[in-house]
Design an enzyme around this catalytic site. Sequence first.
Site, short mmCIF file in Angstrom:
data_model
loop_
_atom_site.label_atom_id
_atom_site.label_comp_id
_atom_site.label_asym_id
_atom_site.label_seq_id
_atom_site.Cartn_x
_atom_site.Cartn_y
_atom_site.Cartn_z
N GLU A 17 -54.58 -13.57 -47.62
CA GLU A 17 -54.30 -13.38 -49.04
C GLU A 17 -55.45 -13.82 -49.93
O GLU A 17 -55.79 -13.16 -50.90
CB GLU A 17 -53.04 -14.16 -49.45
CG GLU A 17 -51.74 -13.60 -48.93
CD GLU A 17 -50.55 -14.38 -49.46
OE1 GLU A 17 -50.51 -14.64 -50.67
OE2 GLU A 17 -49.67 -14.73 -48.65
N ASP A 63 -49.78 -15.60 -45.94
CA ASP A 63 -49.11 -16.90 -45.82
C ASP A 63 -47.83 -16.81 -44.99
O ASP A 63 -47.16 -15.76 -44.96
CB ASP A 63 -48.77 -17.45 -47.21
CG ASP A 63 -50.01 -17.91 -47.96
OD1 ASP A 63 -51.07 -18.04 -47.31
OD2 ASP A 63 -49.93 -18.15 -49.17
N ASP A 84 -44.59 -17.19 -45.00
CA ASP A 84 -43.26 -17.22 -45.61
C ASP A 84 -42.82 -15.78 -45.86
O ASP A 84 -43.49 -14.84 -45.45
CB ASP A 84 -43.26 -18.05 -46.90
CG ASP A 84 -44.31 -17.57 -47.90
OD1 ASP A 84 -44.86 -16.45 -47.72
OD2 ASP A 84 -44.59 -18.30 -48.87
N GLU A 100 -42.74 -14.02 -48.61
CA GLU A 100 -43.69 -13.27 -49.43
C GLU A 100 -44.88 -12.82 -48.58
O GLU A 100 -45.35 -11.69 -48.69
CB GLU A 100 -44.18 -14.16 -50.59
CG GLU A 100 -43.12 -14.46 -51.63
CD GLU A 100 -42.70 -13.24 -52.42
OE1 GLU A 100 -43.57 -12.44 -52.82
OE2 GLU A 100 -41.49 -13.07 -52.64
N TYR A 145 -49.12 -26.06 -44.56
CA TYR A 145 -48.63 -25.09 -45.55
C TYR A 145 -47.69 -25.76 -46.54
O TYR A 145 -46.80 -26.53 -46.15
CB TYR A 145 -47.94 -23.93 -44.85
CG TYR A 145 -47.65 -22.78 -45.77
CD1 TYR A 145 -48.66 -22.19 -46.51
CD2 TYR A 145 -46.36 -22.29 -45.92
CE1 TYR A 145 -48.40 -21.14 -47.37
CE2 TYR A 145 -46.08 -21.23 -46.76
CZ TYR A 145 -47.11 -20.66 -47.49
OH TYR A 145 -46.84 -19.62 -48.34
N ARG A 176 -45.50 -24.44 -48.85
CA ARG A 176 -44.21 -23.86 -49.28
C ARG A 176 -43.23 -24.03 -48.13
O ARG A 176 -43.21 -23.23 -47.19
CB ARG A 176 -44.36 -22.40 -49.68
CG ARG A 176 -45.16 -22.23 -50.97
CD ARG A 176 -45.14 -20.81 -51.50
NE ARG A 176 -45.86 -20.73 -52.75
CZ ARG A 176 -47.16 -20.46 -52.87
NH1 ARG A 176 -47.87 -20.25 -51.78
NH2 ARG A 176 -47.75 -20.40 -54.05
N HIS A 210 -42.19 -24.52 -40.43
CA HIS A 210 -41.74 -25.35 -39.32
C HIS A 210 -42.03 -26.82 -39.55
O HIS A 210 -41.61 -27.66 -38.76
CB HIS A 210 -42.40 -24.90 -38.02
CG HIS A 210 -43.83 -25.32 -37.89
ND1 HIS A 210 -44.75 -25.13 -38.89
CD2 HIS A 210 -44.49 -25.94 -36.87
CE1 HIS A 210 -45.92 -25.60 -38.49
NE2 HIS A 210 -45.79 -26.10 -37.27
#
Length: 887
Positions: free
Chosen positions: A9, A82, A84, A86, A306, A308, A353
């Site tokens: 991204e 990423d 997730d 999104e 990460y 989020r 995780h």
Amino acid sequence: MATNLLIVESPAKAKTLQKYLGKDFEILASYGHVRDLVPKTGAVDPDNDFAMKYETIARNSKHMDAISKAAAAADNIYLAPDPDREGEAIAWHISELLKAKRGMKGKNMQRVVFYEITQSAVREAVAHPREISQPLVNAQQARRALDYLVGFNLSPLLWRKIRPGLSAGRVQSPALRMIVERELEIEAFKSQEYWTVHLDSHKDHQPFTAKLFQYQGKKLEQLSIGNQAEYDAIFAKLNDAKLPPKVVRVEKKAKQRYAAAPFTTSTLQQEAVRKLGMTADRTMRTAQSLYEGVDIGGQTVGLISYMRTDSVSLAKEAVQEIRDYISNNFSSEYLPSTQPTYKSKTKNAQESHEAIRPTSIERTPDSMRSHLTADQARLYEMIWKRTLACQMAPARFDTVSLDIRLGGDNTLFRANGQVMVFPGFIGVYMEDVDDATEEESGKLPPLAEGDVLPIDKLYGEQHFTQPPPRYSEASLVKSLEEHGIGRPSTYATIISTLQAREYAILDKKRFMPTDVGRVVTRFLTDHFTRYVDYDFTAHLEDELDEVSEGRRDWIGVMGEFWKGFSKLIKEKADIDRPVELINEACPECGKPLAKKLSRYGSFISCTNYPECKYKRSLSGESQDDASARVELGAHPDTQQPVLLLRGPYGHYVQLGEVVEGEKAKPKRVSWPKEMPLEQADLASALKLLALPRELGAHPESGKKVVVNIGRFGPYIGHDGKFKSIPRTDSIFDITLARAVELLAQARDGNTVLRVLGDHPDDKASVEICSGRYGPYARHGKINATLPKGVSPDDITLEEALELIAAKAAKGPTSKKPAAKTTKAKAAPKETKTKTAKPKATTTKTATTKAKTATKVAKPAAKKVAAVKVTKPATKKVAAKKTVRSKA
């Protein structure tokens, strides 16, 4: 040429990964989402299984072209946005666009996921790719479609029934309701008086204080002593007691306090607001930069996992490294014999995780500080300390509670004391809380049952109950999480949206709803109750979670929602405009008055409109159609009245009266915002009416230079060109030379009002400039308009950097390409693919004994539900007449 293409991204992440994967990989960035719904009605078709019409996002089309070109030449394509929903959706959109290109047949295209950007984790992820998870994609599509259907169907109703330009969101509306309901609760709150009784005593020269908690056999609650008369009666009896105070109970206990869990997205945002004063949006942008990679002297590495996530678990490798660090840098007492574990309080915790943690605990805040910006350093230190503390031994306290009899066995004072005997995790980190009450935890002298004590002072304190506090960013995020509204990645967006749409403002770091926010909430609560209900919104989030897990069909979830929502939209099409009746009759016709909202703000109006045209401002000033009217005097030449009037666009001065039937209107000039209305007088008005003012001829062109006030404020006019006059210059005093200078600056670029300093990334200048549409912050080619109410003279470098970063994130604006229509298909049968967990970095660097002790924060107190007792600044709160003491 590289045979492998890896797509991420962020360009910052691309630079980091290039160093890890070498010349066999080409790394390109999509710069976020590459496709979105077409921004018009019909982008989601409920009659065709909610088929969605997507278009390439204009600002990212050039990046997608570069990706397509590189993909055609590559053998293997790895999609690594990423980890997730999104990110999964972005990977799917990229794959869909690539599949439509020529030369892509037979290409190996797979998904890669890593939760930390370290060399070992990245290489492990690339070695074990998987297929795109269609259930995750469907969950994101369902969320996007829901938000679209709510916005495009509910917002037009708000335009017709309240005012144009308003919008409603599926998640933002319940959040706004929280803020409004809290404000209504505060307004309805009635403060109550109450008293407390205290006894000051001492033993062995060590003073302490006890509080009356039982009087004549009855336990005292907060409001038990409701006024001074009741207090006086109790005080008189206690003061006349014949026996001295005597200790009748002493209880000693050992207590432990355990560390807070490692950070999730929600708790990181809350703690950054409390400890660092950073907004949720600023926190997430800073955390993103720490995750994507920082140059730490010769190598670029992601410093945190990460960010989020709603999980509080830690990888085994990370826990072992933390325990080794504690063992090497602290005494053995600080390392618990068994590993502390934590369970998430959030339903369906699944976004990642792991909790947010440093990729290596060996990278201490002190060793990283020189490589980080101020915000990065502060946030990294907080994450590092919280992670370290969560694996440390609990703090230990010795607590003492004692009861003191006075005037009888059924009248007791109580004193509590607490002494820390081992700091444990508190030596590193202590969690803050919102609106904590002060906890009495002082040290008590050694006392035993039967001890007789002196009375140093017997006195009372007057208090008043306080309303519940307004939401801060931290407490709002916490409440959203508790209600299950939104998910970790949405909290910052919810908050920024409420402010951007002027539904709520931050006043002293607390949210207050605006008049617009109140009206919108009342309208939605009255007519769309179910869709702003907290439980309904949370239940819908649970259904989206089930979609992401492959347990629900997303089209079925959409169908259930749309059936009831579309029916209600049709039913409410002809409802009346909302009015808020006030307990007052119209002075002209006797009908009820109501508070109404127009595009210019709130006002009071007669409900009998248009038969009765009475209206006034909220302050009580009567208004006619021309608004407020003040006669400043007569013009010295024409003797016409000079009037100060208020219209829909603000105040203005007018020469003479409006004559009915005449086409010619009186001369009018807007009152400048920088001129205080309190200083409005005839002299100032005459200066305005004398505009435009001719300064003279331009020395180069010979054409006249004039100054005047226009739609965007004071300006200089010359040869058909215009230049805004900075606030530092007065339209009445500006000289020809200064005007020529400003016109020259207009040719070279807009006026620089202030230079704030250097940007921390590239050391380029950050400036505040004056433009045609108002002041803005400039860094290189990025211009960010200053928000309403923010003065160019007051803005700080830190605030300007925040605006510039937000503008940069949006990217440049350009014309959008034609829409492409694709029908979203239902989730295919999921192929189970085992994904290897990335390994944490275990490389250690030599360190000296780390000094991690910090100031010990005040421990959190248990919050009382309904009322908050505010402790006075001094012992004697009330006037002298309300306090009696016996020395």
